[in-house]
Design an enzyme around this catalytic site. Structure first.
Site, PDB file in Angstrom:
ATOM      1  N   ALA A   1       0.863  -1.354  -0.038  1.00  0.00           N
ATOM      2  CA  ALA A   1      -0.074   0.039  -0.024  1.00  0.00           C
ATOM      3  C   ALA A   1       0.809   1.376  -0.067  1.00  0.00           C
ATOM      4  CB  ALA A   1      -0.952  -0.128   1.104  1.00  0.00           C
TER       5      ALA A   1
ATOM      6  N   GLU B   1      10.264  -5.663  -4.142  1.00  0.00           N
ATOM      7  CA  GLU B   1       9.252  -6.388  -3.399  1.00  0.00           C
ATOM      8  C   GLU B   1       9.467  -7.860  -3.269  1.00  0.00           C
ATOM      9  OE1 GLU B   1       6.590  -8.266  -1.281  1.00  0.00           O
ATOM     10  OE2 GLU B   1       6.379  -5.888  -1.637  1.00  0.00           O
TER      11      GLU B   1
ATOM     12  N   CYS C   1      -6.050  -6.540   4.650  1.00  0.00           N
ATOM     13  CA  CYS C   1      -7.116  -6.861   5.562  1.00  0.00           C
ATOM     14  C   CYS C   1      -8.245  -7.634   5.099  1.00  0.00           C
ATOM     15  CB  CYS C   1      -7.759  -5.363   5.696  1.00  0.00           C
ATOM     16  SG  CYS C   1      -6.657  -3.939   6.420  1.00  0.00           S
TER      17      CYS C   1
ATOM     18  N   VAL D   1      15.561  -6.411  -0.488  1.00  0.00           N
ATOM     19  CA  VAL D   1      16.744  -5.329  -0.096  1.00  0.00           C
ATOM     20  C   VAL D   1      17.119  -5.772   1.347  1.00  0.00           C
ATOM     21  CG1 VAL D   1      17.167  -3.045   0.412  1.00  0.00           C
ATOM     22  CG2 VAL D   1      15.578  -3.376  -1.258  1.00  0.00           C
TER      23      VAL D   1
ATOM     24  N   ASN E   1      -1.968   3.963   2.820  1.00  0.00           N
ATOM     25  CA  ASN E   1      -2.342   4.468   1.616  1.00  0.00           C
ATOM     26  C   ASN E   1      -2.299   6.073   1.624  1.00  0.00           C
ATOM     27  OD1 ASN E   1      -3.307   2.587  -0.717  1.00  0.00           O
ATOM     28  ND2 ASN E   1      -4.160   1.670   1.118  1.00  0.00           N
TER      29      ASN E   1
ATOM     30  N   TYR F   1     -31.652  11.554  10.700  1.00  0.00           N
ATOM     31  CA  TYR F   1     -32.454  10.559  11.484  1.00  0.00           C
ATOM     32  C   TYR F   1     -33.576  10.157  10.529  1.00  0.00           C
ATOM     33  CZ  TYR F   1     -36.701   9.269  14.162  1.00  0.00           C
ATOM     34  OH  TYR F   1     -37.891   8.924  14.609  1.00  0.00           O
TER      35      TYR F   1
ATOM     36  N   ARG G   1     -24.444  12.686  25.575  1.00  0.00           N
ATOM     37  CA  ARG G   1     -25.331  13.460  26.709  1.00  0.00           C
ATOM     38  C   ARG G   1     -24.817  13.165  28.185  1.00  0.00           C
ATOM     39  NH1 ARG G   1     -31.430  13.148  25.411  1.00  0.00           N
ATOM     40  NH2 ARG G   1     -31.351  14.385  27.233  1.00  0.00           N
TER      41      ARG G   1
END
Length: 463
Positions: free
Chosen positions: A18, A42, A52, A89, A316, A437, A453
């Site tokens: 990513a 890679e 994921c 690497v 990303n 809502y 609240r």
């Protein structure tokens, strides 16, 4: 007539998932091949994939591995990115501005110089230093190659007993995946409840859901080793109290930043072992080196401290920032609030901000409240229960964290809190948020606002 040409720069990227390939792609958008040569290394077989999604591939929800791949190596190469697969690497020479790479299959080594370097080496699954951890049938799951290796083992294994070590996001998701594969699953967890990213009282709700799925949860259990048979294959997971028979073992203990290369090169690391960068994702003290993804530590906007969070969303974004800066633009990554969401069967699990122990650790005094509500208006069909826990700072009322556990429609509500945390809102300010809502979507008072609240009232009463 001046025929001289500006020398083409070379960008070297270490890591093809990513962060690395997002950086390479963004840099290519801003600078063409005549201005910038891009070489990416890679060590695996795949690039730009969704780590994921691996549990859902293993579990059969995603049937085709290639659906997890956002961009293939061929697509990257078509955009003039010299992508070298199966190439690891092994050294970074800071003084010489070059990297040494080894062909994984042939063992051949070569040096490649760079003008600009991006380190996106990701993270590695934690493998405790104890007997049997390298036995056949023991798997960490971090890359597509890891996922394929696990599926190959499942295809070859006659027995149907699986033990998952650890009960974090990967452990919980892999436990469900193995249940879907028809395995008898035991999760061995050294914590008091699964999902240590939640407070234990919220983790207890996850525990109940896992048991309802048929998963055996063993908490407060310290693994002491992996027992093997004469053939070298795993046969059980040993703890201080008993052994748990296993035909396959999956490690879900967590991950650590893969910074072996960076540490050997003398680059700065944080307390969690990740590379330290500035807001532009440039490695501190190094003008021509950037780093991003699971190998870095980032600023926690709530606590004000550096932390390591391995998530593809951040990786990303890091890559976009790095690629913009490498390509001559300017971009920054300000930090994170620690938002994550997962599920067990139809139970959705979400958190953002600080847990109680996080707040204690950084010296914050707070009030914590927990409320029970429903995902829709209580009279509307299929309204399901939801538990919301909220932390607010004493005196100021500043929102510190939210955890949500519930059924359909619960998990993504955490995004309300993530925005509020990023904006530095108080619980009192949250109570006036103008949220959507209608009875099919929410009660008149959204569960997050009900928690706000209650938290605001508790803060006021403590003054």
């Amino acid at each position: 007539m001046n025929m001289s040409r500006t020398r083409r720069e070379r960008l070297v990227v270490i890591g093809g998932d990513a962060a690395g390939m997002s950086a390479a792609s963004q840099a290519r958008r801003l600078k063409g091949p005549d201005e910038l040569e891009i070489v990416a290394f890679e060590r695996g077989h795949f690039t730009s994939y969704s780590a994921c999604g691996i549990p859902y591939w293993v579990g059969g929800d995603v049937t085709d591995r290639d659906r997890l791949i956002a961009r293939t190596p061929e697509e990257h190469r078509a955009r003039d990115i010299d992508l070298r697969l199966r190439t690891e690497v092994t050294d970074i020479d800071l003084d010489g501005q070059r990297v040494r790479a080894r062909d994984v299959d042939s063992g051949a080594e070569s040096w490649t110089s760079y003008d600009k370097l991006v380190i996106a080496t990701g993270a590695r699954p934690i493998r405790p230093d104890m007997p049997g951890m390298d036995a056949r049938g023991v798997h960490g799951v971090q890359t597509l190659d890891d996922g394929q290796a696990l599926l190959d083992t499942l295809a070859r294994t006659r027995g149907r007993r699986a033990v998952v070590v650890g009960a974090g996001y990967i452990g919980v998701e892999m436990a469900e995946a193995l249940i879907n594969r028809g395995y008898e699953v035991t999760v061995v967890n050294r914590g008091s409840e699964p999902m240590s990213t939640l407070d234990p009282d919220m983790g207890r709700l996850v525990h109940k859901a896992m048991e309802g799925l048929g998963i055996t949860m063993v908490n407060d259990a310290e693994v002491t080793g992996i027992l093997t048979g004469d053939d070298g294959r795993v046969r059980a997971v040993a703890t201080q109290d008993r052994d748990f028979p296993a035909d396959v073992v999956v490690l879900g203990i967590g991950v650590r930043p893969e910074t072996t290369l960076a540490k050997a090169a003398g680059l700065p690391l944080g307390t969690h072992g990740g590379l330290l960068t500035d807001r532009s994702m440039r490695v501190r003290g190094h003008e021509n080196i950037w780093a991003g993804g699971d190998c870095v530590e980032v600023l926690d906007l709530v606590s004000g401290q550096e932390r390591h969070i391995a998530l593809g969303t951040h990786a990303n974004k890091h890559g976009q920032v790095i690629g913009t800066n490498v390509g001559g633009g300017y971009a920054t990554f300000p930090g994170v609030v620690g938002t994550a969401v997962s599920k067990v069967c139809d139970l959705e699990i979400a958190r953002t901000g600080l847990r109680e122990k996080d707040a204690h650790r950084v010296g914050l005094r707070f009030e914590a409240v927990t409320i029970e509500s429903t995902s829709r208006a209580g009279y509307y069909p299929d309204a399901s229960p939801m538990t919301v826990k909220m932390l607010a700072e004493l005196r100021t009322g500043r929102l510190l964290g939210v955890q949500i556990v519930g059924r359909e429609g619960a998990g993504k509500r955490v995004d309300i809190a993530a925005v509020a945390l990023t904006a530095g809102m108080t619980a009192e300010q949250m109570t006036t948020l103008d949220l959507g809502y209608a009875p099919p979507f929410s009660p008149v008072w959204d569960p997050v606002l009900v928690a706000a609240r209650k938290a605001a009232a508790k803060v006021r009463s403590s003054l």
